[in-house]
Design a protein around this motif. Structure first.
Motif, PDB file in Angstrom:
ATOM      1  N   ALA A 208       0.992  -1.227  -0.135  1.00 48.05           N
ATOM      2  CA  ALA A 208       0.138  -0.143  -0.132  1.00 48.05           C
ATOM      3  C   ALA A 208       1.113   1.377   0.006  1.00 48.05           C
ATOM      4  CB  ALA A 208      -0.748  -0.201   1.213  1.00 48.05           C
ATOM      5  N   THR A 209       2.113   1.155   0.682  1.00 51.02           N
ATOM      6  CA  THR A 209       3.002   2.358   0.889  1.00 51.02           C
ATOM      7  C   THR A 209       3.489   2.735  -0.730  1.00 51.02           C
ATOM      8  OG1 THR A 209       3.620   1.722   2.852  1.00 51.02           O
ATOM      9  CG2 THR A 209       5.121   3.326   1.489  1.00 51.02           C
ATOM     10  N   HIS A 210       3.451   1.657  -1.704  1.00 50.83           N
ATOM     11  CA  HIS A 210       4.101   2.038  -3.113  1.00 50.83           C
ATOM     12  C   HIS A 210       2.903   2.139  -3.961  1.00 50.83           C
ATOM     13  CE1 HIS A 210       8.228   1.376  -1.836  1.00 50.83           C
ATOM     14  NE2 HIS A 210       7.740   0.492  -1.100  1.00 50.83           N
ATOM     15  N   ALA A 211       1.428   2.426  -3.606  1.00 49.45           N
ATOM     16  CA  ALA A 211       0.451   2.478  -4.400  1.00 49.45           C
ATOM     17  C   ALA A 211       0.639   3.334  -5.521  1.00 49.45           C
ATOM     18  CB  ALA A 211      -0.761   2.880  -3.616  1.00 49.45           C
ATOM     19  N   LEU A 212       1.120   4.519  -5.042  1.00 50.12           N
ATOM     20  CA  LEU A 212       1.233   5.535  -6.318  1.00 50.12           C
ATOM     21  C   LEU A 212       2.283   5.048  -7.470  1.00 50.12           C
ATOM     22  CD1 LEU A 212       1.242   8.839  -4.442  1.00 50.12           C
ATOM     23  CD2 LEU A 212      -0.615   8.018  -5.576  1.00 50.12           C
ATOM     24  N   GLU A 213       3.433   4.269  -7.117  1.00 52.51           N
ATOM     25  CA  GLU A 213       4.106   3.677  -8.138  1.00 52.51           C
ATOM     26  C   GLU A 213       3.303   2.847  -8.932  1.00 52.51           C
ATOM     27  OE1 GLU A 213       7.489   2.150  -5.944  1.00 52.51           O
ATOM     28  OE2 GLU A 213       7.588   3.963  -4.793  1.00 52.51           O
ATOM     29  N   LYS A 214       2.608   1.860  -8.095  1.00 54.32           N
ATOM     30  CA  LYS A 214       1.914   0.795  -8.999  1.00 54.32           C
ATOM     31  C   LYS A 214       0.892   1.489  -9.784  1.00 54.32           C
ATOM     32  CE  LYS A 214       0.109  -3.620  -8.660  1.00 54.32           C
ATOM     33  NZ  LYS A 214       0.533  -4.339  -9.643  1.00 54.32           N
ATOM     34  N   LEU A 215       0.139   2.412  -9.400  1.00 56.96           N
ATOM     35  CA  LEU A 215      -0.866   3.251 -10.418  1.00 56.96           C
ATOM     36  C   LEU A 215      -0.104   3.755 -11.624  1.00 56.96           C
ATOM     37  CD1 LEU A 215      -2.920   5.069  -7.624  1.00 56.96           C
ATOM     38  CD2 LEU A 215      -3.544   2.995  -8.927  1.00 56.96           C
ATOM     39  N   ARG A 216       1.158   4.559 -11.433  1.00 54.94           N
ATOM     40  CA  ARG A 216       1.901   4.816 -12.478  1.00 54.94           C
ATOM     41  C   ARG A 216       2.221   3.890 -13.387  1.00 54.94           C
ATOM     42  NH1 ARG A 216       4.379   8.003  -8.161  1.00 54.94           N
ATOM     43  NH2 ARG A 216       3.482   9.922  -7.979  1.00 54.94           N
ATOM     44  N   ALA A 217       2.535   2.771 -12.972  1.00 57.52           N
ATOM     45  CA  ALA A 217       3.301   1.768 -13.768  1.00 57.52           C
ATOM     46  C   ALA A 217       2.185   1.105 -14.838  1.00 57.52           C
ATOM     47  CB  ALA A 217       3.792   0.727 -13.035  1.00 57.52           C
ATOM     48  N   ASN A 218       0.783   1.032 -14.018  1.00 58.26           N
ATOM     49  CA  ASN A 218      -0.150   0.451 -14.607  1.00 58.26           C
ATOM     50  C   ASN A 218      -0.711   1.548 -15.820  1.00 58.26           C
ATOM     51  OD1 ASN A 218      -0.127  -1.720 -13.261  1.00 58.26           O
ATOM     52  ND2 ASN A 218      -2.029  -1.302 -11.763  1.00 58.26           N
ATOM     53  N   SER A 219      -0.981   2.882 -15.453  1.00 54.64           N
ATOM     54  CA  SER A 219      -1.176   3.634 -16.382  1.00 54.64           C
ATOM     55  C   SER A 219      -0.111   3.860 -17.472  1.00 54.64           C
ATOM     56  CB  SER A 219      -1.377   5.114 -15.565  1.00 54.64           C
ATOM     57  OG  SER A 219      -1.672   6.182 -16.579  1.00 54.64           O
ATOM     58  N   ALA A 220       1.022   3.694 -17.497  1.00 57.53           N
ATOM     59  CA  ALA A 220       1.809   3.670 -18.230  1.00 57.53           C
ATOM     60  C   ALA A 220       1.744   2.595 -19.368  1.00 57.53           C
ATOM     61  CB  ALA A 220       3.371   3.716 -18.016  1.00 57.53           C
ATOM     62  N   LYS A 221       1.485   1.267 -18.703  1.00 67.08           N
ATOM     63  CA  LYS A 221       1.276   0.060 -19.322  1.00 67.08           C
ATOM     64  C   LYS A 221       0.016   0.107 -20.321  1.00 67.08           C
ATOM     65  CE  LYS A 221       0.658  -4.943 -19.094  1.00 67.08           C
ATOM     66  NZ  LYS A 221      -0.242  -4.960 -19.999  1.00 67.08           N
ATOM     67  N   TRP A 222      -1.027   0.720 -19.732  1.00 68.00           N
ATOM     68  CA  TRP A 222      -2.340   0.652 -20.389  1.00 68.00           C
ATOM     69  C   TRP A 222      -2.190   1.583 -21.682  1.00 68.00           C
ATOM     70  CZ3 TRP A 222      -5.055   1.468 -15.040  1.00 68.00           C
ATOM     71  CH2 TRP A 222      -4.987   0.253 -14.409  1.00 68.00           C
ATOM     72  N   SER A 223      -1.639   2.922 -21.305  1.00 66.46           N
ATOM     73  CA  SER A 223      -1.161   3.728 -22.450  1.00 66.46           C
ATOM     74  C   SER A 223      -0.318   3.192 -23.542  1.00 66.46           C
ATOM     75  CB  SER A 223      -0.390   5.106 -21.803  1.00 66.46           C
ATOM     76  OG  SER A 223      -1.083   5.587 -21.054  1.00 66.46           O
ATOM     77  N   GLU A 224       0.569   2.383 -23.318  1.00 61.56           N
ATOM     78  CA  GLU A 224       1.307   1.408 -24.270  1.00 61.56           C
ATOM     79  C   GLU A 224       0.594   0.583 -25.168  1.00 61.56           C
ATOM     80  OE1 GLU A 224       4.663  -0.408 -22.138  1.00 61.56           O
ATOM     81  OE2 GLU A 224       5.456   1.646 -21.680  1.00 61.56           O
ATOM     82  N   ASP A 225      -0.341  -0.049 -24.254  1.00 62.24           N
ATOM     83  CA  ASP A 225      -1.258  -0.935 -24.891  1.00 62.24           C
ATOM     84  C   ASP A 225      -2.215  -0.473 -25.647  1.00 62.24           C
ATOM     85  OD1 ASP A 225      -0.186  -3.214 -23.411  1.00 62.24           O
ATOM     86  OD2 ASP A 225      -1.913  -3.331 -22.125  1.00 62.24           O
ATOM     87  N   ASP A 226      -2.780   0.704 -25.370  1.00 60.11           N
ATOM     88  CA  ASP A 226      -3.697   1.390 -26.322  1.00 60.11           C
ATOM     89  C   ASP A 226      -3.067   1.997 -27.561  1.00 60.11           C
ATOM     90  OD1 ASP A 226      -5.769   1.144 -24.549  1.00 60.11           O
ATOM     91  OD2 ASP A 226      -5.714   3.318 -23.631  1.00 60.11           O
ATOM     92  N   ALA A 227      -1.865   2.515 -27.424  1.00 61.33           N
ATOM     93  CA  ALA A 227      -1.093   2.893 -28.523  1.00 61.33           C
ATOM     94  C   ALA A 227      -0.790   1.891 -29.483  1.00 61.33           C
ATOM     95  CB  ALA A 227       0.179   3.804 -28.217  1.00 61.33           C
ATOM     96  N   ARG A 228      -0.541   0.707 -28.909  1.00 67.18           N
ATOM     97  CA  ARG A 228      -0.285  -0.306 -29.900  1.00 67.18           C
ATOM     98  C   ARG A 228      -1.573  -0.865 -30.611  1.00 67.18           C
ATOM     99  NH1 ARG A 228       2.930  -2.895 -26.523  1.00 67.18           N
ATOM    100  NH2 ARG A 228       1.539  -3.587 -25.306  1.00 67.18           N
ATOM    101  N   ASP A 229      -2.711  -0.947 -29.802  1.00 72.98           N
ATOM    102  CA  ASP A 229      -3.872  -1.280 -30.355  1.00 72.98           C
ATOM    103  C   ASP A 229      -4.305  -0.461 -31.424  1.00 72.98           C
ATOM    104  OD1 ASP A 229      -3.883  -3.595 -28.631  1.00 72.98           O
ATOM    105  OD2 ASP A 229      -5.120  -2.657 -27.371  1.00 72.98           O
ATOM    106  N   ASN A 230      -4.078   0.802 -31.367  1.00 71.99           N
ATOM    107  CA  ASN A 230      -4.589   1.905 -32.235  1.00 71.99           C
ATOM    108  C   ASN A 230      -3.604   2.198 -33.656  1.00 71.99           C
ATOM    109  OD1 ASN A 230      -6.991   2.633 -30.876  1.00 71.99           O
ATOM    110  ND2 ASN A 230      -5.711   3.852 -29.625  1.00 71.99           N
ATOM    111  N   GLN A 231      -2.540   1.323 -33.856  1.00 70.15           N
ATOM    112  CA  GLN A 231      -1.627   1.283 -34.851  1.00 70.15           C
ATOM    113  C   GLN A 231      -2.379   0.692 -35.937  1.00 70.15           C
ATOM    114  OE1 GLN A 231       2.307  -0.148 -33.743  1.00 70.15           O
ATOM    115  NE2 GLN A 231       2.764   1.515 -32.482  1.00 70.15           N
TER     116      GLN A 231
END
Length: 62
Positions: A39-62
């Motif tokens: 839980a202490t590292h929640a913000l890091e996890k949220l940032r990592a998940n957001s970056a991964k989802w953005s990469e996935d979306d960019a790949r899907d939209n190519q």
């Protein structure tokens, strides 16, 4: 089987504190996490998940 929310940890986005169980309004917290350390590292996890989802979306939209 219901989750044991009493023994789970949450990160309070408003206060920056880790809480065990439901202590604050749901709009202020993210989780659950199995441990206080996770839980202490929640913000890091949220940032990592957001970056991964953005990469996935960019790949899907190519």
């Amino acid at each position: 089987m219901a989750a044991d929310t009493e023994h789970q940890f949450w990160y309070n986005m408003r206060t920056g504190e880790v809480e065990q169980g439901f202590q604050s309004a749901s709009i202020d917290r993210v989780g659950p996490f199995a441990t206080h350390v996770e839980a202490t590292h929640a913000l890091e996890k949220l940032r990592a998940n957001s970056a991964k989802w953005s990469e996935d979306d960019a790949r899907d939209n190519q």
